[in-house]
Write a protein that holds these residues in place. Structure first.
Motif, PDB file in Angstrom:
ATOM      1  N   ASN A  34       0.633  -1.310  -0.059  1.00  0.00           N
ATOM      2  CA  ASN A  34      -0.264   0.018  -0.049  1.00  0.00           C
ATOM      3  C   ASN A  34       1.054   1.185  -0.265  1.00  0.00           C
ATOM      4  OD1 ASN A  34       0.154  -0.718   3.004  1.00  0.00           O
ATOM      5  ND2 ASN A  34      -0.077   1.330   3.117  1.00  0.00           N
ATOM      6  N   GLY A  35       0.081   2.533  -0.214  1.00  0.00           N
ATOM      7  CA  GLY A  35       0.895   3.722  -0.224  1.00  0.00           C
ATOM      8  C   GLY A  35       0.169   4.697  -0.930  1.00  0.00           C
ATOM      9  N   CYS A  36       0.767   5.912  -0.943  1.00  0.00           N
ATOM     10  CA  CYS A  36       0.172   6.895  -1.742  1.00  0.00           C
ATOM     11  C   CYS A  36       0.487   7.020  -3.237  1.00  0.00           C
ATOM     12  CB  CYS A  36       0.622   8.298  -1.068  1.00  0.00           C
ATOM     13  SG  CYS A  36       0.566   8.427   0.442  1.00  0.00           S
ATOM     14  N   PHE A  37       1.741   6.444  -3.751  1.00  0.00           N
ATOM     15  CA  PHE A  37       1.713   6.638  -5.055  1.00  0.00           C
ATOM     16  C   PHE A  37       1.459   7.961  -5.878  1.00  0.00           C
ATOM     17  CE2 PHE A  37       1.895   2.190  -3.509  1.00  0.00           C
ATOM     18  CZ  PHE A  37       3.272   1.665  -3.705  1.00  0.00           C
ATOM     19  N   ALA A  53       7.166  -9.961  -7.442  1.00  0.00           N
ATOM     20  CA  ALA A  53       8.131 -11.370  -7.610  1.00  0.00           C
ATOM     21  C   ALA A  53       7.992 -12.148  -6.321  1.00  0.00           C
ATOM     22  CB  ALA A  53       9.554 -11.004  -8.003  1.00  0.00           C
ATOM     23  N   LEU A  54       7.329 -11.765  -5.123  1.00  0.00           N
ATOM     24  CA  LEU A  54       7.328 -12.555  -4.080  1.00  0.00           C
ATOM     25  C   LEU A  54       6.120 -13.309  -4.186  1.00  0.00           C
ATOM     26  CD1 LEU A  54       8.403  -9.849  -1.307  1.00  0.00           C
ATOM     27  CD2 LEU A  54       9.834 -11.630  -2.502  1.00  0.00           C
ATOM     28  N   GLY A  55       5.340 -13.245  -5.025  1.00  0.00           N
ATOM     29  CA  GLY A  55       4.273 -14.168  -5.041  1.00  0.00           C
ATOM     30  C   GLY A  55       3.707 -14.271  -6.565  1.00  0.00           C
ATOM     31  N   ALA A  56       2.309 -14.716  -6.511  1.00  0.00           N
ATOM     32  CA  ALA A  56       1.689 -15.142  -7.860  1.00  0.00           C
ATOM     33  C   ALA A  56       0.691 -14.069  -8.201  1.00  0.00           C
ATOM     34  CB  ALA A  56       1.030 -16.306  -7.950  1.00  0.00           C
ATOM     35  N   ALA A  57       0.622 -13.222  -7.536  1.00  0.00           N
ATOM     36  CA  ALA A  57      -0.367 -12.091  -7.676  1.00  0.00           C
ATOM     37  C   ALA A  57      -0.116 -10.743  -6.848  1.00  0.00           C
ATOM     38  CB  ALA A  57      -2.011 -12.689  -7.816  1.00  0.00           C
ATOM     39  N   MET A  58      -0.600  -9.725  -6.961  1.00  0.00           N
ATOM     40  CA  MET A  58      -0.413  -8.582  -5.960  1.00  0.00           C
ATOM     41  C   MET A  58      -1.568  -7.662  -6.142  1.00  0.00           C
ATOM     42  SD  MET A  58       2.869  -6.090  -5.550  1.00  0.00           S
ATOM     43  CE  MET A  58       2.643  -5.199  -7.051  1.00  0.00           C
ATOM     44  N   VAL A  59      -2.150  -7.289  -4.703  1.00  0.00           N
ATOM     45  CA  VAL A  59      -3.077  -6.175  -4.491  1.00  0.00           C
ATOM     46  C   VAL A  59      -2.381  -4.888  -4.215  1.00  0.00           C
ATOM     47  CG1 VAL A  59      -4.881  -5.531  -3.032  1.00  0.00           C
ATOM     48  CG2 VAL A  59      -4.951  -7.881  -4.158  1.00  0.00           C
ATOM     49  N   VAL A  60      -2.716  -3.859  -4.655  1.00  0.00           N
ATOM     50  CA  VAL A  60      -1.942  -2.383  -4.180  1.00  0.00           C
ATOM     51  C   VAL A  60      -3.222  -1.654  -3.697  1.00  0.00           C
ATOM     52  CG1 VAL A  60      -0.740  -0.425  -4.766  1.00  0.00           C
ATOM     53  CG2 VAL A  60      -0.237  -2.631  -5.685  1.00  0.00           C
ATOM     54  N   ALA A  61      -3.172  -1.180  -2.245  1.00  0.00           N
ATOM     55  CA  ALA A  61      -4.060  -0.335  -1.730  1.00  0.00           C
ATOM     56  C   ALA A  61      -3.556   1.095  -1.871  1.00  0.00           C
ATOM     57  CB  ALA A  61      -4.629  -0.771  -0.323  1.00  0.00           C
ATOM     58  N   LEU A  62      -4.303   1.919  -2.306  1.00  0.00           N
ATOM     59  CA  LEU A  62      -3.654   3.448  -2.210  1.00  0.00           C
ATOM     60  C   LEU A  62      -4.568   4.352  -1.278  1.00  0.00           C
ATOM     61  CD1 LEU A  62      -3.867   4.288  -6.240  1.00  0.00           C
ATOM     62  CD2 LEU A  62      -1.940   3.172  -4.653  1.00  0.00           C
ATOM     63  N   ASN A  63      -3.826   5.299  -0.595  1.00  0.00           N
ATOM     64  CA  ASN A  63      -4.470   6.111   0.252  1.00  0.00           C
ATOM     65  C   ASN A  63      -5.428   7.111  -0.423  1.00  0.00           C
ATOM     66  OD1 ASN A  63      -1.590   5.455   1.394  1.00  0.00           O
ATOM     67  ND2 ASN A  63      -2.560   6.554   3.221  1.00  0.00           N
ATOM     68  N   THR A  64      -6.646   7.324  -0.025  1.00  0.00           N
ATOM     69  CA  THR A  64      -7.513   8.157  -0.656  1.00  0.00           C
ATOM     70  C   THR A  64      -6.957   9.540  -0.303  1.00  0.00           C
ATOM     71  OG1 THR A  64      -8.904   8.766   1.359  1.00  0.00           O
ATOM     72  CG2 THR A  64      -9.459   6.967   0.135  1.00  0.00           C
ATOM     73  N   SER A  67      -6.911  10.785   3.129  1.00  0.00           N
ATOM     74  CA  SER A  67      -6.035  10.192   4.005  1.00  0.00           C
ATOM     75  C   SER A  67      -4.398  10.703   3.741  1.00  0.00           C
ATOM     76  CB  SER A  67      -6.045   8.457   3.564  1.00  0.00           C
ATOM     77  OG  SER A  67      -5.114   7.823   4.184  1.00  0.00           O
ATOM     78  N   VAL A  68      -4.248  10.847   2.248  1.00  0.00           N
ATOM     79  CA  VAL A  68      -2.892  11.709   2.070  1.00  0.00           C
ATOM     80  C   VAL A  68      -2.562  12.872   2.743  1.00  0.00           C
ATOM     81  CG1 VAL A  68      -1.459  12.442   0.202  1.00  0.00           C
ATOM     82  CG2 VAL A  68      -2.612  10.236  -0.231  1.00  0.00           C
ATOM     83  N   THR A 105      -4.720   3.786   8.391  1.00  0.00           N
ATOM     84  CA  THR A 105      -4.146   2.517   7.961  1.00  0.00           C
ATOM     85  C   THR A 105      -4.962   1.677   7.003  1.00  0.00           C
ATOM     86  OG1 THR A 105      -4.913   1.021   9.622  1.00  0.00           O
ATOM     87  CG2 THR A 105      -3.024   2.527  10.366  1.00  0.00           C
ATOM     88  N   PRO A 106      -4.235   0.835   6.295  1.00  0.00           N
ATOM     89  CA  PRO A 106      -4.909  -0.091   5.366  1.00  0.00           C
ATOM     90  C   PRO A 106      -5.250  -1.494   5.954  1.00  0.00           C
ATOM     91  CG  PRO A 106      -2.481  -0.337   5.054  1.00  0.00           C
ATOM     92  CD  PRO A 106      -2.578   0.708   6.187  1.00  0.00           C
TER      93      PRO A 106
END
Length: 163
Positions: A34-37, A53-64, A67-68, A105-106
């Protein structure tokens, strides 16, 4: 008049109320970060590829956006609105789903996604990563990936403003 389809990657944008269901359908092990990005840069994309690369799929959660602002990054942050940040993140090949959180927090998104791998950048000690105890508790792992490229959105904005 010709009409053009929306890009396929927009389907990766996942409202929080659909996260548990959609994350359950992703390949495992599932990575979560997660992050602001806010302004995507080389440091971000390198980190995201390493996390994926640490897994087979990835979820990214962004701060609204709200929240930023609460993170104290500056009155003019985020530069890019959530809708734009979600779309840019969804366009990355290493990202399978992108969602958001308005809380400080996420943690709720971590609990909904139930990842086997929880990741943050090298400025986070593993024991300080939100959701670490929960992910470790269900048998997962927690990683703090060292920065390969010392880049930051704040430094980039300072440079732009000085021009």
């Amino acid at each position: 008049m010709t009409t053009y389809a929306l890009p396929d990657f927009e389907a990766k944008i996942c409202p929080p109320d659909q996260l548990a269901e959609r994350a359950a359908r992703l390949a495992r092990p599932l990575v979560f970060t997660n992050g602001c990005f806010d302004i995507l840069h080389r440091g971000h994309v390198t980190y995201l590829a390493q996390a994926r690369a640490l897994g087979a799929a990835m979820v990214v959660a962004l701060n609204t956006d709200a929240s930023v602002k609460r993170l104290g990054k500056g009155d003019d942050r985020p530069v890019n609105r959530l809708e734009d940040r979600l779309t840019v993140m969804a366009a990355l090949g290493c990202v399978d789903l992108v969602t958001w959180f308005d809380e400080d927090t996420p943690l709720q998104r971590v609990l909904e996604a139930r990842p086997e791998v929880l990741v943050k950048g090298g400025d986070w000690a593993p024991e300080r990563i939100v959701g670490a105890s929960e992910v470790l508790g269900w048998g997962g792992s927690v990683h703090s990936i060292p920065f390969l490229h010392e880049k930051s959105t704040t430094a980039l904005l300072t440079k732009i403003r000085a021009l």
